[in-house]
Design an enzyme around this catalytic site. Structure first.
Site, PDB file in Angstrom:
ATOM      1  N   HIS A 178       3.557  -2.258   3.240  1.00 41.10           N
ATOM      2  CA  HIS A 178       3.612  -0.900   2.679  1.00 41.10           C
ATOM      3  C   HIS A 178       4.950  -0.666   2.002  1.00 41.10           C
ATOM      4  CE1 HIS A 178       0.516  -0.813   5.793  1.00 41.10           C
ATOM      5  NE2 HIS A 178      -0.023   0.176   5.125  1.00 41.10           N
ATOM      6  N   ASP A 190       0.811  -1.214   0.000  1.00 43.54           N
ATOM      7  CA  ASP A 190       0.000   0.000   0.000  1.00 43.54           C
ATOM      8  C   ASP A 190       0.851   1.274   0.000  1.00 43.54           C
ATOM      9  OD1 ASP A 190      -2.014  -1.821   0.338  1.00 43.54           O
ATOM     10  OD2 ASP A 190      -2.909  -0.822   2.073  1.00 43.54           O
TER      11      ASP A 190
HETATM   12 NI    NI Z   1      -2.860   3.376   3.054  1.00 48.10          NI
END
Ligand code: NI
Length: 310
Positions: free
Chosen positions: A257, A111
């Site tokens: 992430h 992400d």
């Molecule tokens: Ni996010």
């Protein structure tokens, strides 16, 4: 639909015309036989006469050697053919945190990118292992670094919609949510000419009613996760790796992430560990396409109050 042999063949042929390029270096490592087979495939689909094992040898790279687009009934979304429209049927479900599949398939998701340094470094790590992942990108960053999105798509990964501004959607009106998703979609289309087919709400915050609204207005299933290493808290690469390795099971959707350098640092050990455990990596759309309807863990999702810093 583009024949993957054609795509690879054209890349090899174009690389052969260039001197001192990375692709030329790769080309030199291919056997003459393999090159001729690919050249033959360019001329006619009917000329694809080599055996399965020969084909497997041609595409065997890295440790994820058993990776292939799942062979299922009906059309299977495959990258980079991401220009396909979102046509998930209502039966496919509206939100997912994991998918029950027969086989050790998992989806790695990243992400909050693209990031100018961390995302390319991650793409290198994925490429040498022949692992395809899903990137839930922020539209604002896509507009800043469109070339990274182009590379991500070209290397077979899937792009998911993580909104344009990364705001908490539960605080927005329906029209504001749709607009934010649309802006991100348009940024991805501008950058790479493909349409995201799924979305992930920032912070995981999207009540069920809004998930249904997003599905009905934008066609996106809401993708959450079943494995969360809390990497955004920066616990260190070894902890991130350990958490993922301990929590992943068949059908897991793994959250992380690419915005954070320590997360990318954790990926070689994490991915190698998952490969050693026999997991095969597919994209989120592929995992959804593989699901067994009777076993689907639909809406097995974190509560709407489980907001965190995704
Ligand atoms: Ni996010």
């Amino acid at each position: 639909m583009a024949n993957p042999l054609h795509t690879l063949g054209y890349r090899l042929l174009s690389a052969s015309l260039k001197e001192n390029t990375p692709e030329t270096g790769n080309l030199s490592r291919l056997s003459r036989r393999a090159f001729l087979l690919l050249g033959t495939s360019l001329t006619s689909c009917s000329a694809l006469t080599f055996t399965k094992s020969q084909a497997a040898d041609l595409f065997k790279t890295g440790s994820n050697s058993k990776y292939r687009t799942p062979s299922l009934g009906g059309p299977v979304p495959r990258n980079p053919d991401m220009s396909l429209s979102s046509n998930f049927s209502r039966n496919a479900g509206i939100s997912f945190s994991r998918v029950m599949v027969s086989g050790n398939y998992v989806a790695m998701t990243f992400d909050d990118g693209p990031h100018p340094q961390n995302t390319p470094r991650l793409l290198d790590i994925l490429r040498v292992r022949n692992i395809k992942a899903t990137f839930f990108v922020i539209g604002q960053s896509v507009d800043l670094y469109p070339q990274i999105i182009r590379r991500t798509v070209a290397e077979g990964h899937e792009i998911g919609n993580h909104t344009y501004t990364h705001r908490l959607l539960s605080k927005l009106s329906d029209s504001e949510i749709a607009l934010d998703l649309l802006r991100c979609r348009d940024a991805v289309v501008r950058a790479a000419g493909v349409h995201p087919r799924t979305m992930r709400p920032p912070y995981g915050g999207l009540p069920q009613r809004q998930r249904e609204m997003v599905y009905n207005t934008c066609g996106y299933p809401t993708i959450l996760w079943s494995v969360d290493p809390l990497d955004w808290k920066r616990p260190g690469p070894s902890v991130v790796s350990s958490r993922i390795l301990h929590a992943t099971t068949s059908g897991s959707i793994i959250l992380s992430h690419d915005l954070h350098a320590p997360t990318v640092d954790a990926m070689p050990a994490t991915l190698d560990g998952l490969l050693r455990r026999g997991f095969q990596f597919v994209t989120v759309s592929q995992l959804l396409a593989m699901k067994s309807e009777a076993l689907t863990a639909q809406a097995d999702v974190p509560g709407d109050n489980s907001i965190n810093s995704l």
